[in-house]
Structures are given as structure tokens and as C-alpha cells.
Design a protein around this motif. Structure first.
Motif, PDB file in Angstrom:
ATOM      1  N   MET A  79      -0.415  13.385 -15.547  1.00 46.67           N
ATOM      2  CA  MET A  79      -0.383  12.766 -14.216  1.00 46.67           C
ATOM      3  C   MET A  79      -1.371  11.612 -14.042  1.00 46.67           C
ATOM      4  SD  MET A  79       0.362  16.182 -11.834  1.00 46.67           S
ATOM      5  CE  MET A  79      -1.218  16.045 -11.098  1.00 46.67           C
ATOM      6  N   VAL A  80      -2.331  11.414 -14.935  1.00 44.72           N
ATOM      7  CA  VAL A  80      -3.242  10.277 -14.793  1.00 44.72           C
ATOM      8  C   VAL A  80      -2.504   9.028 -15.260  1.00 44.72           C
ATOM      9  CG1 VAL A  80      -5.347   9.173 -15.652  1.00 44.72           C
ATOM     10  CG2 VAL A  80      -5.372  11.596 -15.029  1.00 44.72           C
ATOM     11  N   LYS A  81      -2.378   8.057 -14.356  1.00 43.85           N
ATOM     12  CA  LYS A  81      -1.683   6.815 -14.709  1.00 43.85           C
ATOM     13  C   LYS A  81      -2.621   5.824 -15.368  1.00 43.85           C
ATOM     14  CE  LYS A  81       2.008   6.957 -11.317  1.00 43.85           C
ATOM     15  NZ  LYS A  81       2.281   6.661  -9.914  1.00 43.85           N
ATOM     16  N   ASP A  82      -3.860   5.785 -14.877  1.00 40.49           N
ATOM     17  CA  ASP A  82      -4.812   4.829 -15.430  1.00 40.49           C
ATOM     18  C   ASP A  82      -6.221   5.341 -15.171  1.00 40.49           C
ATOM     19  OD1 ASP A  82      -5.609   2.588 -16.787  1.00 40.49           O
ATOM     20  OD2 ASP A  82      -5.505   1.256 -15.053  1.00 40.49           O
ATOM     21  N   CYS A  83      -7.167   4.866 -15.969  1.00 36.60           N
ATOM     22  CA  CYS A  83      -8.559   5.269 -15.798  1.00 36.60           C
ATOM     23  C   CYS A  83      -9.455   4.076 -16.075  1.00 36.60           C
ATOM     24  CB  CYS A  83      -8.911   6.408 -16.751  1.00 36.60           C
ATOM     25  SG  CYS A  83     -10.651   6.893 -16.639  1.00 36.60           S
ATOM     26  N   VAL A  84     -10.411   3.872 -15.184  1.00 32.88           N
ATOM     27  CA  VAL A  84     -11.409   2.823 -15.358  1.00 32.88           C
ATOM     28  C   VAL A  84     -12.775   3.498 -15.286  1.00 32.88           C
ATOM     29  CG1 VAL A  84     -12.403   0.738 -14.326  1.00 32.88           C
ATOM     30  CG2 VAL A  84      -9.934   1.086 -14.287  1.00 32.88           C
ATOM     31  N   VAL A  85     -13.638   3.154 -16.227  1.00 33.48           N
ATOM     32  CA  VAL A  85     -14.989   3.705 -16.234  1.00 33.48           C
ATOM     33  C   VAL A  85     -15.955   2.592 -15.868  1.00 33.48           C
ATOM     34  CG1 VAL A  85     -16.809   4.711 -17.662  1.00 33.48           C
ATOM     35  CG2 VAL A  85     -14.444   5.461 -17.958  1.00 33.48           C
ATOM     36  N   GLU A  86     -16.778   2.860 -14.881  1.00 36.74           N
ATOM     37  CA  GLU A  86     -17.798   1.894 -14.479  1.00 36.74           C
ATOM     38  C   GLU A  86     -19.163   2.494 -14.783  1.00 36.74           C
ATOM     39  OE1 GLU A  86     -19.479   0.114 -10.343  1.00 36.74           O
ATOM     40  OE2 GLU A  86     -17.295   0.151 -10.555  1.00 36.74           O
ATOM     41  N   ILE A  87     -19.986   1.722 -15.482  1.00 41.70           N
ATOM     42  CA  ILE A  87     -21.336   2.173 -15.837  1.00 41.70           C
ATOM     43  C   ILE A  87     -22.313   1.641 -14.794  1.00 41.70           C
ATOM     44  CG2 ILE A  87     -23.185   2.022 -17.560  1.00 41.70           C
ATOM     45  CD1 ILE A  87     -20.860   3.597 -18.621  1.00 41.70           C
ATOM     46  N   THR A  88     -23.223   2.502 -14.356  1.00 36.48           N
ATOM     47  CA  THR A  88     -24.265   2.074 -13.431  1.00 36.48           C
ATOM     48  C   THR A  88     -25.600   2.657 -13.882  1.00 36.48           C
ATOM     49  OG1 THR A  88     -24.966   1.988 -11.130  1.00 36.48           O
ATOM     50  CG2 THR A  88     -23.908   4.036 -11.847  1.00 36.48           C
ATOM     51  N   PHE A  89     -26.656   1.983 -13.541  1.00 37.34           N
ATOM     52  CA  PHE A  89     -27.995   2.528 -13.805  1.00 37.34           C
ATOM     53  C   PHE A  89     -28.743   2.681 -12.486  1.00 37.34           C
ATOM     54  CE2 PHE A  89     -26.744   0.763 -17.874  1.00 37.34           C
ATOM     55  CZ  PHE A  89     -26.959   1.861 -18.678  1.00 37.34           C
ATOM     56  N   ASP A  90     -27.976   2.799 -11.396  1.00 35.97           N
ATOM     57  CA  ASP A  90     -28.547   2.960 -10.073  1.00 35.97           C
ATOM     58  C   ASP A  90     -27.914   4.165  -9.398  1.00 35.97           C
ATOM     59  OD1 ASP A  90     -29.931   2.506  -7.738  1.00 35.97           O
ATOM     60  OD2 ASP A  90     -28.407   1.136  -6.939  1.00 35.97           O
ATOM     61  N   PRO A  91     -28.557   5.291  -9.297  1.00 32.58           N
ATOM     62  CA  PRO A  91     -29.938   5.524  -9.738  1.00 32.58           C
ATOM     63  C   PRO A  91     -29.999   5.759 -11.243  1.00 32.58           C
ATOM     64  CG  PRO A  91     -29.017   7.546  -8.849  1.00 32.58           C
ATOM     65  CD  PRO A  91     -27.966   6.482  -8.676  1.00 32.58           C
ATOM     66  N   PRO A  92     -31.142   5.486 -11.849  1.00 33.51           N
ATOM     67  CA  PRO A  92     -31.276   5.740 -13.286  1.00 33.51           C
ATOM     68  C   PRO A  92     -31.182   7.239 -13.565  1.00 33.51           C
ATOM     69  CG  PRO A  92     -33.360   4.940 -12.363  1.00 33.51           C
ATOM     70  CD  PRO A  92     -32.353   4.916 -11.261  1.00 33.51           C
TER      71      PRO A  92
END
Length: 109
Positions: A79-92
Motif C-alpha cells: 500500500m505504500v505508493k512512495d516514500c521520501v526521507v528527510e534528514i534533519t539535525f534539529d534537534p540533534p
């Protein structure tokens, strides 16, 4: 109908978390979910997923490969059509983000 969609996104979110718990930081014998590297999982009604995550350090040796692995594994969930991963360092990231289970596994409790 909208109730059904809400249930589906919640169920899908749970399936995604199950998959995330199969991905390990290569330097630490604990999965990335229990380590607290996953800050948020968003699932919209079109079954598109966005994952907000961090790494243990900005210079993490898997900075290039870990987000790709997360994206690819989540895309294998039914059922997952698409996936985007966003990296953040806030908060570390810090050890405070780890689950009790992870801390126990690493002898921090």
C-alpha cells in the motif's frame, strides 16, 4: 469512507514502524527506531510516506546509505505508493532519544 482511510493510514503507519525496526545502525546493535533516529512518520491519504529522521552525527559513516535503505525498505510495504526521507539535525540526536529497551541493550541503564 473517511473513517476507513484514517484507519488505513494508522495501520500503514504501524507497518512502516515495524519495517523501521528491521534497520540497524551499523555501529550500534540497536534498530534505528529504538535509537530514536526516527523523528516522525507522515502518511497521507494517497499512501505517500514522508519520514523525518536524523543520524547519530552529521559525519555518520552511513549518512549516504542509511536514508536510502529506509526509503527502499518502506517502499516494500504493501500500500505504500512512495516514500521520501528527510534528514534533519534539529534537534540533534542524543542518547536521551533512545528507548528504554535500547539503553538496556547498550548497558546504559
Amino acid at each position: 469512507m473517511s473513517d476507513q482511510q484514517t484507519i488505513d493510514t494508522a495501520q500503514l503507519g504501524e507497518k512502516i514502524v515495524t519495517v523501521l525496526k528491521t534497520i540497524y545502525d551499523p555501529e550500534i546493535p540497536v534498530d534505528i527506531y529504538e535509537l530514536g533516529l526516527i523523528y516522525d512518520v507522515f502518511v497521507n491519504e494517497d499512501s505517500e510516506v514522508k519520514i523525518l529522521m536524523t543520524l547519530t552525527t552529521p559525519n555518520c559513516p552511513v549518512a549516504e546509505t542509511l536514508p536510502v535503505e529506509v526509503e527502499e525498505k518502506v517502499k516494500t510495504v504493501d500500500m505504500v505508493k512512495d516514500c521520501v526521507v528527510e534528514i534533519t539535525f534539529d534537534p540533534p540526536w542524543s542518547q536521551d532519544l533512545m528507548s528504554e529497551e535500547a539503553k538496556l541493550e547498550l548497558g546504559l541503564l
